[in-house]
Design a protein around this motif. Structure first.
Motif, short mmCIF file in Angstrom:
data_model
loop_
_atom_site.label_atom_id
_atom_site.label_comp_id
_atom_site.label_asym_id
_atom_site.label_seq_id
_atom_site.Cartn_x
_atom_site.Cartn_y
_atom_site.Cartn_z
N GLU A 23 -45.76 23.56 -42.65
CA GLU A 23 -45.30 22.17 -42.57
C GLU A 23 -44.65 21.90 -41.21
O GLU A 23 -44.91 20.88 -40.57
N ARG A 24 -43.83 22.81 -40.76
CA ARG A 24 -43.16 22.67 -39.45
C ARG A 24 -44.18 22.66 -38.32
O ARG A 24 -44.06 21.88 -37.39
N GLN A 27 -45.98 19.30 -38.33
CA GLN A 27 -45.10 18.26 -37.80
C GLN A 27 -44.97 18.36 -36.29
O GLN A 27 -44.98 17.34 -35.60
N THR A 28 -44.85 19.56 -35.79
CA THR A 28 -44.72 19.75 -34.34
C THR A 28 -45.97 19.29 -33.61
O THR A 28 -45.89 18.54 -32.62
N PHE A 31 -46.25 15.46 -33.87
CA PHE A 31 -45.27 14.78 -33.02
C PHE A 31 -45.73 14.76 -31.57
O PHE A 31 -45.72 13.71 -30.92
N TRP A 32 -46.13 15.91 -31.06
CA TRP A 32 -46.53 15.96 -29.66
C TRP A 32 -47.85 15.25 -29.42
O TRP A 32 -48.07 14.69 -28.35
N GLY A 72 -45.78 13.32 -37.90
CA GLY A 72 -44.78 13.95 -37.03
C GLY A 72 -43.43 13.28 -37.02
O GLY A 72 -42.54 13.70 -36.28
N HIS A 73 -43.23 12.25 -37.85
CA HIS A 73 -41.97 11.50 -37.78
C HIS A 73 -40.75 12.32 -38.15
O HIS A 73 -39.65 12.01 -37.72
N TYR A 75 -40.18 15.44 -37.28
CA TYR A 75 -40.03 16.58 -36.37
C TYR A 75 -38.66 16.57 -35.73
O TYR A 75 -38.18 15.56 -35.26
N ARG A 76 -38.03 17.72 -35.75
CA ARG A 76 -36.78 17.91 -35.01
C ARG A 76 -36.86 19.23 -34.28
O ARG A 76 -37.28 20.22 -34.82
N ASN A 77 -36.43 19.21 -33.10
CA ASN A 77 -36.44 20.35 -32.23
C ASN A 77 -35.39 21.36 -32.72
O ASN A 77 -34.35 20.98 -33.21
N GLU A 78 -35.64 22.64 -32.59
CA GLU A 78 -34.72 23.67 -33.08
C GLU A 78 -33.36 23.59 -32.41
O GLU A 78 -32.34 23.83 -33.02
#
Length: 88
Positions: A23-24, A27-28, A31-32, A72-73, A75-78
């Protein structure tokens, strides 16, 4: 008995962890894709769709961008996640 000593090998946890990673990843990528794709189709709009790309193809590109935005909405960066955890 074997699972009691190695809880990380529990099938439910393995599936859950694998699903979260997939899933991550989706999303990544989404998003990109949603972020970078407009760089490619904005010049096509400026030059006119009939020169290089047909109107239906341009519609497909915009649709792919919309789908990528939806996927991708979340998505959050680590690094953002760690900053949020530190501030709490």
């Amino acid at each position: 008995m074997f699972r009691d000593h190695f809880p990380s090998l529990h099938p439910g946890r393995f599936v859950s962890t694998s699903f979260n990673r997939i899933e991550r990843l989706v999303q990544t990528i989404a998003f990109w894709t949603a972020t970078i794709l407009p760089v490619g189709y904005l010049p096509l709009l400026a030059l006119g769709p009939s020169r290089f790309v047909s109107l239906p193809m341009l519609g497909q590109i915009v649709s792919i961008n919309a789908l990528a935005l939806l996927l991708g909405h979340g998505y959050r960066n680590e690094s953002e996640e760690t900053e949020d955890a530190d501030s709490e």
